[in-house]
Scaffold this motif. Structure first.
Motif, PDB file in Angstrom:
ATOM      1  N   SER A 133       1.027  -1.602  -0.171  1.00  0.00           N
ATOM      2  CA  SER A 133       0.005   0.116  -0.036  1.00  0.00           C
ATOM      3  C   SER A 133       1.252   1.122  -0.168  1.00  0.00           C
ATOM      4  CB  SER A 133      -0.700  -0.145   1.224  1.00  0.00           C
ATOM      5  OG  SER A 133      -0.074   0.727   2.784  1.00  0.00           O
ATOM      6  N   GLU A 134       0.071   2.461  -0.400  1.00  0.00           N
ATOM      7  CA  GLU A 134       1.676   3.786  -0.177  1.00  0.00           C
ATOM      8  C   GLU A 134       1.481   3.559   1.282  1.00  0.00           C
ATOM      9  OE1 GLU A 134       1.520   8.114  -2.408  1.00  0.00           O
ATOM     10  OE2 GLU A 134      -0.929   7.045  -1.925  1.00  0.00           O
ATOM     11  N   TYR A 136      -2.349   5.943   5.196  1.00  0.00           N
ATOM     12  CA  TYR A 136      -1.826   7.319   4.662  1.00  0.00           C
ATOM     13  C   TYR A 136      -2.597   7.814   4.718  1.00  0.00           C
ATOM     14  CZ  TYR A 136       0.804   9.794   1.439  1.00  0.00           C
ATOM     15  OH  TYR A 136       1.097  10.856   1.156  1.00  0.00           O
ATOM     16  N   GLU A 137      -2.636   9.140   5.197  1.00  0.00           N
ATOM     17  CA  GLU A 137      -3.355  10.022   5.335  1.00  0.00           C
ATOM     18  C   GLU A 137      -2.950  11.144   4.544  1.00  0.00           C
ATOM     19  OE1 GLU A 137      -3.792  10.796   9.400  1.00  0.00           O
ATOM     20  OE2 GLU A 137      -5.624   9.491   9.400  1.00  0.00           O
ATOM     21  N   GLY A 138      -2.052  11.619   3.816  1.00  0.00           N
ATOM     22  CA  GLY A 138      -1.689  12.030   2.671  1.00  0.00           C
ATOM     23  C   GLY A 138      -0.863  12.802   2.500  1.00  0.00           C
ATOM     24  N   LEU A 139      -0.459  13.923   2.062  1.00  0.00           N
ATOM     25  CA  LEU A 139       0.392  15.344   3.101  1.00  0.00           C
ATOM     26  C   LEU A 139      -0.508  16.071   4.337  1.00  0.00           C
ATOM     27  CD1 LEU A 139       1.817  15.986  -0.391  1.00  0.00           C
ATOM     28  CD2 LEU A 139       2.833  14.750   0.650  1.00  0.00           C
ATOM     29  N   ASP A 140       0.382  16.236   4.658  1.00  0.00           N
ATOM     30  CA  ASP A 140      -0.087  17.128   6.124  1.00  0.00           C
ATOM     31  C   ASP A 140       1.637  17.968   5.754  1.00  0.00           C
ATOM     32  OD1 ASP A 140      -0.766  17.619   7.963  1.00  0.00           O
ATOM     33  OD2 ASP A 140      -0.467  16.537   9.563  1.00  0.00           O
ATOM     34  N   THR A 141       1.263  19.142   6.619  1.00  0.00           N
ATOM     35  CA  THR A 141       2.211  20.266   6.712  1.00  0.00           C
ATOM     36  C   THR A 141       1.985  20.262   8.960  1.00  0.00           C
ATOM     37  OG1 THR A 141       1.295  22.013   5.092  1.00  0.00           O
ATOM     38  CG2 THR A 141       2.755  23.075   7.028  1.00  0.00           C
ATOM     39  N   LEU A 142       3.223  20.818   9.245  1.00  0.00           N
ATOM     40  CA  LEU A 142       3.811  20.340  10.582  1.00  0.00           C
ATOM     41  C   LEU A 142       3.914  21.528  10.849  1.00  0.00           C
ATOM     42  CD1 LEU A 142       6.236  17.710  10.993  1.00  0.00           C
ATOM     43  CD2 LEU A 142       3.917  17.664  11.359  1.00  0.00           C
ATOM     44  N   HIS A 143       4.037  21.913  12.666  1.00  0.00           N
ATOM     45  CA  HIS A 143       4.402  23.213  12.770  1.00  0.00           C
ATOM     46  C   HIS A 143       5.369  24.209  12.450  1.00  0.00           C
ATOM     47  CE1 HIS A 143       7.266  23.386  15.621  1.00  0.00           C
ATOM     48  NE2 HIS A 143       6.968  22.088  15.537  1.00  0.00           N
ATOM     49  N   ASN A 144       6.060  24.122  11.994  1.00  0.00           N
ATOM     50  CA  ASN A 144       7.280  24.631  10.999  1.00  0.00           C
ATOM     51  C   ASN A 144       7.322  24.608   9.883  1.00  0.00           C
ATOM     52  OD1 ASN A 144       7.454  21.238  10.350  1.00  0.00           O
ATOM     53  ND2 ASN A 144       9.590  21.563  11.024  1.00  0.00           N
ATOM     54  N   ASN A 145       6.050  24.255   8.860  1.00  0.00           N
ATOM     55  CA  ASN A 145       5.556  23.964   7.855  1.00  0.00           C
ATOM     56  C   ASN A 145       6.433  23.771   6.646  1.00  0.00           C
ATOM     57  OD1 ASN A 145       4.522  26.784   8.301  1.00  0.00           O
ATOM     58  ND2 ASN A 145       6.583  27.875   8.271  1.00  0.00           N
ATOM     59  N   ILE A 174       6.106  20.087   5.147  1.00  0.00           N
ATOM     60  CA  ILE A 174       6.021  18.997   4.097  1.00  0.00           C
ATOM     61  C   ILE A 174       5.852  17.942   4.181  1.00  0.00           C
ATOM     62  CG2 ILE A 174       4.471  18.398   1.682  1.00  0.00           C
ATOM     63  CD1 ILE A 174       4.632  21.589   1.460  1.00  0.00           C
ATOM     64  N   VAL A 175       4.864  16.645   4.727  1.00  0.00           N
ATOM     65  CA  VAL A 175       5.328  15.603   5.263  1.00  0.00           C
ATOM     66  C   VAL A 175       3.902  15.217   4.901  1.00  0.00           C
ATOM     67  CG1 VAL A 175       6.566  16.160   6.552  1.00  0.00           C
ATOM     68  CG2 VAL A 175       3.955  16.008   7.151  1.00  0.00           C
ATOM     69  N   HIS A 176       4.584  13.246   4.692  1.00  0.00           N
ATOM     70  CA  HIS A 176       3.543  12.285   4.449  1.00  0.00           C
ATOM     71  C   HIS A 176       2.816  11.372   5.835  1.00  0.00           C
ATOM     72  CE1 HIS A 176       4.061  11.669   0.064  1.00  0.00           C
ATOM     73  NE2 HIS A 176       5.787  11.448   0.294  1.00  0.00           N
ATOM     74  N   ALA A 177       1.753  11.318   5.958  1.00  0.00           N
ATOM     75  CA  ALA A 177       1.208  11.402   7.730  1.00  0.00           C
ATOM     76  C   ALA A 177       0.940   9.832   7.376  1.00  0.00           C
ATOM     77  CB  ALA A 177       0.306  11.913   7.815  1.00  0.00           C
ATOM     78  N   ILE A 178       1.020   9.037   8.047  1.00  0.00           N
ATOM     79  CA  ILE A 178       0.679   7.561   8.680  1.00  0.00           C
ATOM     80  C   ILE A 178       0.546   7.264   9.749  1.00  0.00           C
ATOM     81  CG2 ILE A 178       1.348   5.442   8.130  1.00  0.00           C
ATOM     82  CD1 ILE A 178       3.458   5.525   5.901  1.00  0.00           C
ATOM     83  N   LYS A 179      -1.125   6.672   9.514  1.00  0.00           N
ATOM     84  CA  LYS A 179      -1.543   6.849  11.434  1.00  0.00           C
ATOM     85  C   LYS A 179      -1.036   5.292  11.203  1.00  0.00           C
ATOM     86  CE  LYS A 179      -6.253   6.599  13.627  1.00  0.00           C
ATOM     87  NZ  LYS A 179      -7.574   6.537  13.153  1.00  0.00           N
ATOM     88  N   VAL A 180      -0.944   4.818  12.554  1.00  0.00           N
ATOM     89  CA  VAL A 180      -0.504   3.946  13.409  1.00  0.00           C
ATOM     90  C   VAL A 180      -1.426   3.422  13.895  1.00  0.00           C
ATOM     91  CG1 VAL A 180       1.386   1.611  13.586  1.00  0.00           C
ATOM     92  CG2 VAL A 180       1.812   4.664  12.226  1.00  0.00           C
ATOM     93  N   ASP A 181      -2.645   2.050  13.750  1.00  0.00           N
ATOM     94  CA  ASP A 181      -3.459   1.968  14.975  1.00  0.00           C
ATOM     95  C   ASP A 181      -2.443   0.512  15.447  1.00  0.00           C
ATOM     96  OD1 ASP A 181      -4.989   3.375  15.268  1.00  0.00           O
ATOM     97  OD2 ASP A 181      -5.882   3.226  12.954  1.00  0.00           O
ATOM     98  N   TYR A 182      -3.002   0.223  16.744  1.00  0.00           N
ATOM     99  CA  TYR A 182      -2.587  -1.519  17.143  1.00  0.00           C
ATOM    100  C   TYR A 182      -3.259  -2.249  17.486  1.00  0.00           C
ATOM    101  CZ  TYR A 182       2.024   1.417  17.241  1.00  0.00           C
ATOM    102  OH  TYR A 182       2.780   2.240  16.199  1.00  0.00           O
TER     103      TYR A 182
END
Length: 282
Positions: free
Chosen positions: A48-49, A170-179, A181-189
């Motif tokens: 998966s992505e 995979y939750e797409g691109l996100d922007t952190l507080h320092n601007n 741009i990142v890939h965001a991945i949610k990890v459940d267990y």
């Protein structure tokens, strides 16, 4: 004793616990190309992505085959606790020794306020000692369990995301507080995976282009924590986090102030460990 330890959320030093991961099949809109041999690709990651990004992060960090050759790791961790104004409240320096294979074992030692502390995890039980005396109360036993697994989990990122037991989304691109741009991945267990499966939800953030690990955000039930990776160091072909900052934050990931700074130094792999390091001397 396992049930009680699994119920403990976090300790003062680390709020992260050891958790394994199991894959979740997803349909990937695009497939990343990883320039490594098939036998060097983590076997548990989904096609998966989300799986592709973690594979890239592992490749960036030294590769799976290189990581699989590491039997143990040792390092010194300096922990600086800060108040909301940036003033240092206290500092601790700990020696961490971890057997990674064939089974997990741990030893953490440090001195603080004139007292000698030790945490030992033999893979089945965890113990806390103060000045050589075993601390048998539930709080110390839980702290020993979570600190030993948690610190190992953190220092072994992003490789730990390929453990059997997580659900990567995979939750797409996100922007952190320092601007950034990142890939965001949610990890459940999955429930009962590792030490605290089903009790925590993570978000890991990776650089948009290189997939270098950048930060993580944790919902541990009783609160939230945002950690940013400031720098890495390379040891025996593996990139290990050198400095990271933990921020006081809320559920919306609004950063308030830096609460803790962690610095990993003197990192070594495949040292000769005495087996007695991981046993409580009675």
């Amino acid at each position: 004793m396992m049930t009680k330890q699994q119920a403990c959320l976090f300790t003062l030093v680390v709020i992260i616990v050891f958790i394994g991961c199991k894959n979740k099949n997803e349909t990937s809109p695009q497939t990343a190309t990883i320039g490594v041999a098939d036998d060097a690709i983590p076997p548990n990651l989904p096609n998966s992505e989300a799986g592709d990004i973690v594979r890239k992060a592992i490749y960036f960090s030294g590769g799976w085959k290189n990581w699989a050759d590491k039997e143990n790791v040792s390092y010194t961790k300096k922990i600086q606790f800060l108040d909301s104004l940036g003033n240092q409240l206290r500092e601790a320096s700990q020696l961490h020794l971890y057997q990674l294979r064939p089974t997990f074992k741990a030893s953490i030692t440090w001195e603080e306020e004139g007292n000698k502390h030790q945490i030992i995890n033999n893979g089945n039980q965890a113990f806390k000692l103060e000045n050589g005396k075993l601390q048998n109360d539930e709080a110390n036993l839980n702290a020993a369990w979570n600190s030993s697994y948690g610190s190992q989990y953190v220092v072994c990122m992003p490789f730990k995301l390929a453990d059997p037991g997580a659900i990567l989304t995979y939750e797409g691109l996100d922007t952190l507080h320092n601007n950034k741009i990142v890939h965001a991945i949610k990890v459940d267990y999955k429930k009962f995976a590792g030490s605290a499966g089903g009790m925590h939800t993570w978000w890991y953030y990776f650089d948009k282009d290189s997939c270098e690990p950048v930060a993580n955000f944790l919902d541990y039930g009783a609160g939230h924590s945002y950690t940013q990776y400031e720098s890495f160091t390379q040891v025996d072909g593996i990139k290990i986090n050198h400095v990271r900052k933990s921020y006081k934050t809320n559920a919306n990931r609004d950063v308030l102030f830096v609460s803790t700074i962690y610095t990993n130094e003197n990192i070594r792999f495949n040292e000769d460990f005495d087996e007695g390091l991981f046993e409580v001397k009675k």
